[in-house]
Design a protein around this motif. Structure first.
Motif, PDB file in Angstrom:
ATOM      1  N   ILE A 265      10.746  13.012  48.214  1.00 41.61           N
ATOM      2  CA  ILE A 265      11.326  13.767  47.106  1.00 41.61           C
ATOM      3  C   ILE A 265      12.146  14.908  47.694  1.00 41.61           C
ATOM      4  CG2 ILE A 265      10.876  15.147  45.046  1.00 41.61           C
ATOM      5  CD1 ILE A 265       8.152  13.660  44.868  1.00 41.61           C
ATOM      6  N   TYR A 266      13.415  14.940  47.323  1.00 43.66           N
ATOM      7  CA  TYR A 266      14.295  16.034  47.731  1.00 43.66           C
ATOM      8  C   TYR A 266      14.382  16.990  46.549  1.00 43.66           C
ATOM      9  CZ  TYR A 266      18.357  18.642  49.288  1.00 43.66           C
ATOM     10  OH  TYR A 266      19.209  19.651  49.663  1.00 43.66           O
ATOM     11  N   ARG A 267      13.865  18.204  46.739  1.00 40.95           N
ATOM     12  CA  ARG A 267      13.819  19.186  45.655  1.00 40.95           C
ATOM     13  C   ARG A 267      14.847  20.288  45.885  1.00 40.95           C
ATOM     14  NH1 ARG A 267       7.484  19.152  45.652  1.00 40.95           N
ATOM     15  NH2 ARG A 267       7.166  17.486  44.141  1.00 40.95           N
ATOM     16  N   VAL A 268      15.531  20.624  44.819  1.00 42.68           N
ATOM     17  CA  VAL A 268      16.475  21.736  44.825  1.00 42.68           C
ATOM     18  C   VAL A 268      15.933  22.761  43.834  1.00 42.68           C
ATOM     19  CG1 VAL A 268      18.839  22.463  44.334  1.00 42.68           C
ATOM     20  CG2 VAL A 268      18.418  20.210  45.360  1.00 42.68           C
ATOM     21  N   TYR A 269      15.694  23.984  44.325  1.00 41.74           N
ATOM     22  CA  TYR A 269      15.173  25.059  43.484  1.00 41.74           C
ATOM     23  C   TYR A 269      16.303  26.026  43.143  1.00 41.74           C
ATOM     24  CZ  TYR A 269      10.579  23.424  44.954  1.00 41.74           C
ATOM     25  OH  TYR A 269       9.467  22.656  45.195  1.00 41.74           O
ATOM     26  N   VAL A 270      16.360  26.415  41.873  1.00 48.17           N
ATOM     27  CA  VAL A 270      17.438  27.277  41.400  1.00 48.17           C
ATOM     28  C   VAL A 270      16.886  28.447  40.586  1.00 48.17           C
ATOM     29  CG1 VAL A 270      19.187  25.457  41.388  1.00 48.17           C
ATOM     30  CG2 VAL A 270      17.767  25.807  39.361  1.00 48.17           C
ATOM     31  N   GLN A 271      17.743  29.445  40.397  1.00 52.61           N
ATOM     32  CA  GLN A 271      17.426  30.608  39.570  1.00 52.61           C
ATOM     33  C   GLN A 271      18.585  30.852  38.621  1.00 52.61           C
ATOM     34  OE1 GLN A 271      16.917  33.563  42.760  1.00 52.61           O
ATOM     35  NE2 GLN A 271      14.836  33.860  42.023  1.00 52.61           N
ATOM     36  N   LYS A 272      18.298  31.627  37.578  1.00 52.25           N
ATOM     37  CA  LYS A 272      19.346  32.022  36.639  1.00 52.25           C
ATOM     38  C   LYS A 272      18.870  33.267  35.909  1.00 52.25           C
ATOM     39  CE  LYS A 272      21.605  30.320  32.458  1.00 52.25           C
ATOM     40  NZ  LYS A 272      21.661  29.174  31.543  1.00 52.25           N
ATOM     41  N   GLU A 273      19.755  34.214  35.756  1.00 52.56           N
ATOM     42  CA  GLU A 273      19.438  35.413  34.985  1.00 52.56           C
ATOM     43  C   GLU A 273      19.001  34.971  33.593  1.00 52.56           C
ATOM     44  OE1 GLU A 273      18.807  39.348  34.763  1.00 52.56           O
ATOM     45  OE2 GLU A 273      19.828  38.487  36.495  1.00 52.56           O
ATOM     46  N   GLY A 274      17.842  35.429  33.162  1.00 55.21           N
ATOM     47  CA  GLY A 274      17.328  35.033  31.852  1.00 55.21           C
ATOM     48  C   GLY A 274      16.476  33.778  31.893  1.00 55.21           C
ATOM     49  N   GLY A 275      16.385  33.145  33.056  1.00 52.25           N
ATOM     50  CA  GLY A 275      15.520  31.976  33.204  1.00 52.25           C
ATOM     51  C   GLY A 275      16.266  30.652  33.200  1.00 52.25           C
ATOM     52  N   VAL A 276      15.703  29.692  33.888  1.00 54.48           N
ATOM     53  CA  VAL A 276      16.274  28.350  33.999  1.00 54.48           C
ATOM     54  C   VAL A 276      15.664  27.470  32.913  1.00 54.48           C
ATOM     55  CG1 VAL A 276      16.496  26.318  35.485  1.00 54.48           C
ATOM     56  CG2 VAL A 276      16.589  28.606  36.490  1.00 54.48           C
ATOM     57  N   LYS A 277      16.517  26.771  32.200  1.00 48.90           N
ATOM     58  CA  LYS A 277      16.061  25.863  31.145  1.00 48.90           C
ATOM     59  C   LYS A 277      16.198  24.415  31.618  1.00 48.90           C
ATOM     60  CE  LYS A 277      17.221  28.991  27.350  1.00 48.90           C
ATOM     61  NZ  LYS A 277      17.222  30.160  28.150  1.00 48.90           N
ATOM     62  N   LEU A 278      15.525  23.524  30.934  1.00 47.19           N
ATOM     63  CA  LEU A 278      15.572  22.107  31.282  1.00 47.19           C
ATOM     64  C   LEU A 278      17.009  21.583  31.290  1.00 47.19           C
ATOM     65  CD1 LEU A 278      13.989  19.569  31.977  1.00 47.19           C
ATOM     66  CD2 LEU A 278      13.712  19.153  29.535  1.00 47.19           C
ATOM     67  N   ASP A 279      17.811  22.019  30.323  1.00 47.77           N
ATOM     68  CA  ASP A 279      19.215  21.583  30.270  1.00 47.77           C
ATOM     69  C   ASP A 279      19.991  22.019  31.512  1.00 47.77           C
ATOM     70  OD1 ASP A 279      18.823  20.357  27.838  1.00 47.77           O
ATOM     71  OD2 ASP A 279      19.708  21.975  26.649  1.00 47.77           O
ATOM     72  N   ASP A 280      19.649  23.194  32.059  1.00 45.38           N
ATOM     73  CA  ASP A 280      20.303  23.666  33.287  1.00 45.38           C
ATOM     74  C   ASP A 280      20.002  22.718  34.444  1.00 45.38           C
ATOM     75  OD1 ASP A 280      21.317  26.092  32.110  1.00 45.38           O
ATOM     76  OD2 ASP A 280      19.331  26.998  32.347  1.00 45.38           O
ATOM     77  N   CYS A 281      18.740  22.326  34.552  1.00 40.62           N
ATOM     78  CA  CYS A 281      18.330  21.410  35.629  1.00 40.62           C
ATOM     79  C   CYS A 281      19.010  20.052  35.461  1.00 40.62           C
ATOM     80  CB  CYS A 281      16.811  21.245  35.643  1.00 40.62           C
ATOM     81  SG  CYS A 281      15.928  22.759  36.065  1.00 40.62           S
ATOM     82  N   ALA A 282      19.070  19.581  34.229  1.00 41.01           N
ATOM     83  CA  ALA A 282      19.706  18.284  33.960  1.00 41.01           C
ATOM     84  C   ALA A 282      21.190  18.335  34.319  1.00 41.01           C
ATOM     85  CB  ALA A 282      19.518  17.905  32.497  1.00 41.01           C
ATOM     86  N   ARG A 283      21.859  19.438  33.961  1.00 39.54           N
ATOM     87  CA  ARG A 283      23.292  19.573  34.261  1.00 39.54           C
ATOM     88  C   ARG A 283      23.529  19.554  35.772  1.00 39.54           C
ATOM     89  NH1 ARG A 283      24.350  23.189  30.911  1.00 39.54           N
ATOM     90  NH2 ARG A 283      23.871  25.044  32.111  1.00 39.54           N
ATOM     91  N   LEU A 284      22.707  20.290  36.519  1.00 47.20           N
ATOM     92  CA  LEU A 284      22.876  20.304  37.974  1.00 47.20           C
ATOM     93  C   LEU A 284      22.572  18.933  38.563  1.00 47.20           C
ATOM     94  CD1 LEU A 284      23.572  21.769  40.563  1.00 47.20           C
ATOM     95  CD2 LEU A 284      21.185  22.532  40.697  1.00 47.20           C
ATOM     96  N   SER A 285      21.558  18.277  38.055  1.00 44.58           N
ATOM     97  CA  SER A 285      21.223  16.935  38.535  1.00 44.58           C
ATOM     98  C   SER A 285      22.394  15.977  38.311  1.00 44.58           C
ATOM     99  CB  SER A 285      19.971  16.430  37.817  1.00 44.58           C
ATOM    100  OG  SER A 285      19.591  15.186  38.326  1.00 44.58           O
ATOM    101  N   GLU A 286      23.062  16.109  37.164  1.00 46.21           N
ATOM    102  CA  GLU A 286      24.230  15.267  36.869  1.00 46.21           C
ATOM    103  C   GLU A 286      25.395  15.566  37.813  1.00 46.21           C
ATOM    104  OE1 GLU A 286      24.927  16.030  32.724  1.00 46.21           O
ATOM    105  OE2 GLU A 286      23.167  14.871  32.109  1.00 46.21           O
ATOM    106  N   ILE A 287      25.503  16.808  38.256  1.00 46.38           N
ATOM    107  CA  ILE A 287      26.554  17.177  39.217  1.00 46.38           C
ATOM    108  C   ILE A 287      26.210  16.633  40.605  1.00 46.38           C
ATOM    109  CG2 ILE A 287      27.594  19.130  40.465  1.00 46.38           C
ATOM    110  CD1 ILE A 287      27.334  20.738  37.807  1.00 46.38           C
TER     111      ILE A 287
END
Length: 140
Positions: A27-49
């Motif tokens: 499993i290759y994991r990418v950990y991210v942050q975002k001001e105000g918190g990371v939402k599931l849609d954010d993770c999905a968008r990055l995964s699609e990229i």
């Protein structure tokens, strides 16, 4: 491939990545942050990229699964940059001499971390190289 730039494209800040093996699967994991918190849609968008890019230029050899996740409130600190991004947060540290410390991160420079002891409020400075394991924590 520049993970930081790709994360920024998705409106996220790259935190860390790791390759783990669970139940015989890579499993290759990418950990991210975002001001105000990371939402599931954010993770999905990055995964699609990342997915089509990784199809052409895989981050690891062989078959693997991609996971994109928030680094979380209680997260591993393994780089000096992680400590710098965590100033004023609480941390549990195990030193290379197996000393256990619970403190607040006060400041960070190129190789030192200044901490404030939670019980005594005394400040102490540790060399980053003397830290064996560190993790932020939240008092509930």
């Amino acid at each position: 491939m520049n993970l930081e730039a790709l994360c920024k494209e998705a409106g996220l800040s790259f935190y860390d990545d790791e390759l783990v093996s669970e139940n015989g699967k890579k499993i290759y994991r990418v950990y991210v942050q975002k001001e105000g918190g990371v939402k599931l849609d954010d993770c999905a968008r990055l995964s699609e990229i990342l997915s089509p890019i990784f199809d052409v230029e895989p981050p690891v050899s062989g078959e693997y699964f991609l996971e994109v996740s928030s680094c979380g409130l209680e997260r591993k600190l393994s780089k000096i940059e992680h400590f710098a991004k965590s100033i004023n947060e609480l941390v549990k540290i195990t030193t290379s001499e197996k000393e256990k410390i619970e403190a607040k991160i006060v400041s960070v420079d190129d190789e030192n971390i200044t901490l404030e002891n939670l019980k005594t409020q005394e400040k102490t400075t540790l060399k980053f190289s003397d830290i064996r394991k560190a993790r932020t924590f939240v008092e509930w």
